[in-house]
Scaffold this active site. Structure first.
Site, PDB file in Angstrom:
ATOM      1  NE  ARG A  53      -2.255 -15.526  -0.299  1.00  0.00           N
ATOM      2  CZ  ARG A  53      -2.370 -16.826  -0.008  1.00  0.00           C
ATOM      3  NH1 ARG A  53      -1.694 -17.337   0.999  1.00  0.00           N
ATOM      4  NH2 ARG A  53      -3.143 -17.603  -0.732  1.00  0.00           N
ATOM      5  CE1 TYR A 107       7.359   3.891  13.874  1.00  0.00           C
ATOM      6  CE2 TYR A 107       6.413   1.720  13.620  1.00  0.00           C
ATOM      7  CZ  TYR A 107       6.483   3.043  13.257  1.00  0.00           C
ATOM      8  OH  TYR A 107       5.674   3.511  12.268  1.00  0.00           O
ATOM      9  CG  ASP A 176      12.980  -2.787  14.587  1.00  0.00           C
ATOM     10  OD1 ASP A 176      13.872  -2.460  13.781  1.00  0.00           O
ATOM     11  OD2 ASP A 176      11.807  -2.389  14.496  1.00  0.00           O
ATOM     12  CE  LYS A 201      11.024   4.036   8.522  1.00  0.00           C
ATOM     13  NZ  LYS A 201       9.954   3.074   8.475  1.00  0.00           N
TER      14      LYS A 201
END
Ligand code: PLP
Length: 384
Positions: A53, A107, A176, A201
């Site tokens: 983590r 988005y 982004d 993506k």
């Protein structure tokens, strides 16, 4: 500096190779033996703890370095999803009372996160047309947020103007870069402070991983990593390895998608049943000038309006190659109707204001042969 295709393969790799392995082995271990001092040493240095983590296992570290090199930033951080990259970045850098000014259309999930979730923590956000961004900047504005190619209308801002505004008002500029990818555009080179991605993506490119990343100065990335460790949106080492593999072919995939998309966009723009094609590489697109100024390639994403909006369902279901599914940037072409998917959470009025009509179709060009895709699009158009 090496070409990005070489960086994608060799950049950031372990030196020396681990046991001579040509590919990075997967370290599928949640935790690591403590080597910060003797077990009975009360002064032991816990800073040296390695734990998945904390994003500091061998798979995370190699990937962080490769991502930083691809985006030409000082430091990178891989995260559990694109939304983990967006939300962790915002929560790390913004506090109660701060304000964000953002591009008009983002988005969908990013937009509602900024509008609804951040509002609960006393952080406000204004969405504005590019020319109006400055009007919304106030004393408490801390961040300016953009997308390199907006979804689904493929608008490209004048990045130089956005970063100049950020400098003038002392704002952190975040972009982004999912749709453009570092193959076509490197935001840090035009003055953005941070570039982030849904690595789900193009970066991964095979539609089999959910991941995200953010790249920028070490100072900002360290701050974001501190928040990431608390929010916990880390990426599992096995998924790191899949993303790492995908990155090696990023440049060949994107270059081929660029070549294919421009041919398909030109073909569709001449079709009698199509009203308009939104692709930044077409001279008819309002953002062509900006795209030409800043991009090395125009990308694999486009959208188009059918003259008959009522035929969208029939058109999509008649296609044989593009799969009717959300997401983008994979080897297989994907098609969606934004009004019913990525932007379904907006009201019809909001969609209309943003130019997202019911007849709009978004297409992510994969790696199928261009001629086969054109033939398939033509046969589906012939049937509506
Ligand atoms: N940013 C953009 C531009 C996207 O298209 C998406 C997802 O479609 C995201 C962020 C969120 O990414 P993820 O689904 O990996 O969380």
């Amino acid at each position: 500096m090496k070409d990005i295709s070489t960086t994608a393969i060799h950049g950031g790799e372990a030196e020396p190779r681990i046991e001579g392995s040509v590919t990075m082995p997967v370290f599928q271990s949640a935790t690591y033996e403590f080597r910060g001092g003797a077990a009975n040493d009360s002064e032991a240095n816990y800073i040296d703890i390695k734990y998945s983590r904390l994003n500091n296992t061998p798979n995370h570290l190699v990937l962080n370095k490769k991502l930083a090199l691809l985006e030409q930033g000082e430091a990178g951080l891989v995260l559990g999803s694109g939304m983990a990259a967006v939300s962790t970045t915002a929560l790390a850098l913004l506090s109660n009372g701060d304000h964000v000014v953002a591009q008009k259309t983002l988005y969908g999930a990013t937009m509602s996160f900024f509008k609804k979730d951040l509002a609960r923590f006393g952080i406000s956000c204004d969405f504005a047309d590019e020319g109006d961004l400055e009007k919304h900047i106030g004393n408490n504005t801390k961040m300016i947020y953009a997308e390199s190619i907006s979804n689904p209308l493929m608008e490209v801002p004048d990045f130089g103007a956005v970063t100049a505004l950020a400098k003038k008002h002392g704002l952190i500029s975040v972009i982004d870069n999912t749709f453009a990818t570092p193959v076509n555009f490197r935001p840090l080179s035009v003055g953005f402070d941070l570039t982030l991605h849904s690595a789900t993506k193009y970066l991964n490119g095979h539609s089999d991983v959910i991941a995200g990343c953010v790249v920028g100065s070490k100072k900002l990335i360290d701050k974001i990593n501190n928040m990431a460790v608390h929010l916990g949106g880390t990426l599992d080492p096995h998924a790191c390895s899949l993303l790492h593999r995908g990155l090696k072919t990023l440049s060949v995939r994107v270059e081929r998608q660029n070549q294919s998309a421009i041919k398909i966009a030109e073909h569709l723009s001449r079709h009698a049943k199509i009203k308009a094609v939104k692709y930044p590489g077409l001279e008819s697109h309002a953002s062509f000038k900006n795209a030409k100024k800043y991009f090395y390639g125009f990308g694999g994403m486009m959208s188009f309006d059918l003259k008959n909006p009522g035929a969208v369902g029939k058109f999509i279901s008649t296609l044989k190659l593009p799969i009717h599914a959300p997401s983008l940037g994979g080897v297989e072409s994907l098609v969606i109707q934004p009004a019913r998917s990525s932007h379904a959470s907006l009201t019809p009025g909001e969609r209309q204001k943003s130019g997202i009509g019911d007849g709009l179709i978004r297409l992510s060009i994969g790696l199928e042969h261009t001629d086969d895709l054109i033939q398939d699009l033509d046969q589906a158009l012939a049937q509506i």
